[in-house]
Design an enzyme around this catalytic site. Structure first.
Site, PDB file in Angstrom:
ATOM      1  CB  VAL A 263       2.737   0.600   4.706  1.00 22.99           C
ATOM      2  CG1 VAL A 263       2.314   2.033   4.444  1.00 22.99           C
ATOM      3  CG2 VAL A 263       1.520  -0.226   5.134  1.00 22.99           C
ATOM      4  CE  LYS A 264       7.068   4.639  -2.789  1.00 22.78           C
ATOM      5  NZ  LYS A 264       7.454   4.380  -4.171  1.00 22.78           N
ATOM      6  CB  THR A 265       4.680   6.050   4.458  1.00 23.43           C
ATOM      7  OG1 THR A 265       4.125   7.334   4.714  1.00 23.43           O
ATOM      8  CG2 THR A 265       5.630   5.701   5.591  1.00 23.43           C
TER       9      THR A 265
ATOM     10  N   GLY B  38       0.850  -1.193   0.000  1.00 22.58           N
ATOM     11  CA  GLY B  38       0.000   0.000   0.000  1.00 22.58           C
ATOM     12  C   GLY B  38       0.879   1.234   0.000  1.00 22.58           C
TER      13      GLY B  38
ATOM     14  CB  VAL C 108       1.238   6.712   2.320  1.00 21.66           C
ATOM     15  CG1 VAL C 108       0.651   8.027   2.810  1.00 21.66           C
ATOM     16  CG2 VAL C 108       0.998   5.604   3.340  1.00 21.66           C
TER      17      VAL C 108
END
Ligand code: R5P
Length: 294
Positions: free
Chosen positions: A203-205, A173, A175
């Site tokens: 998660v990539k943020t 996912g 961001v």
């Protein structure tokens, strides 16, 4: 919906304590997943360091030919051996990258272009069968929390996760930041946690102040986005701080392919991610390998 009155105000991220349910698998939050999921996650996250260098060159899916990626067929092949995971669109892979002996993550959401004022309306554009056909170790969906397109974005994410669960393909996912989406720890805590609780395995943020708290509150591994091109030294600093803060890798694009020395930059990032180099050591490595005079 929970009543928000009378909530405990002070939060405690227990930064002194490791994530508890790690079991004997090296990927955070993945101990209870099935064999196929674990195999794919182990292709993405190096079992020795627990970390990954992803190389993102999926920009064309909404930006067209950005600087540095005008010719995928020229830029990408020379970088393949210097990163752990290639992340891009099926069109970029099929046209311009020979099937690599390397992990791939496939961008599967799309729906807007740079010409739109609002980029937040995306759909699921790739069938899970095509991701299986391409032997993807993961599929990536952009997630727009707090944006106009939040509902369709969460729907897209959930569809990808449901399909991924059927065939043991983890979802990354991503961001998104944009209008009304500030680069604050509060925003990233909100977005990363929503994405993880909806079932994404990674998660990539972005890096931010209090990044350790963002990591602590997210029950799956975080990989940090590169963002706009920075001077190499600053990009290496950011990479170092991200790993220090608990990120399990970088998913970097422009800071690699827009560098004057992309191969050497990818190598320097790898030193931080896998070999515990400091930012200064990685900078020296970059300068030495790129033969840059002091
Ligand atoms: C993020 O919005 C997309 O995934 C990008 O196309 C890409 O991954 C961003 O990479 P970078 O910001 O490091 O150039």
């Amino acid at each position: 919906m929970a009543d928000t009155d009378g909530l405990k105000v002070e939060k405690n991220y227990h930064l002194d304590r490791e994530f508890a349910v790690s079991g004997d698998f090296h990927v955070k939050g993945a101990s209870n997943l099935d064999w196929g999921m674990k195999k794919r996650l182990a292709n993405i996250f190096n079992p020795k360091s627990g970390n990954t260098v992803m190389f993102a060159f999926d920009h064309g899916y909404f930006m067209g030919s950005v600087s540095g990626l005008e010719r995928l067929d020229i830029t990408i092949p020379r970088l393949v051996d210097h990163v752990d995971v290639l992340m891009t669109t099926r069109g970029a892979f099929r046209t311009s990258v020979a099937p690599p002996r390397k992990s791939i993550v496939l961008r599967v959401s799309s729906g807007s272009s740079m010409l739109d004022d609002d980029l937040s309306h995306e759909v699921l554009a790739v069938d899970i069968e095509d991701s299986i056909r391409m032997d993807a170790d993961g599929i990536a969906v952009q997630v727009f929390i707090g944006a106009d397109g939040q509902l369709s974005s969460i729907d897209t994410l959930s569809r990808a996760i449901n399909a991924g669960m059927r065939y043991s393909i983890p979802v990354l996912g991503v961001v998104a930041v944009g209008k009304n989406m500030e680069r604050t720890d509060q925003y990233f805590k909100l977005a990363t946690r929503i994405i993880a609780e909806l079932g994404a395995a990674i998660v990539k943020t972005y890096y931010c102040d209090k990044f350790e708290e963002v990591v602590a509150a997210c029950p799956v591994p975080i990989v940090v986005a590169g963002g706009k091109k920075l001077p190499e030294r600053e990009a290496l600093e950011m990479a170092f701080r991200s790993i220090q803060g608990g990120a399990r890798g970088l998913d970097m694009g422009r800071n690699i392919f827009q560098s004057l020395h992309p191969v050497e930059m990818a190598g320097a990032i790898g030193k931080i991610v896998h070999e515990k180099f400091t930012a200064s050591q990685a900078w020296e490595y970059y300068r030495d390998t790129a033969k840059i005079k002091q």
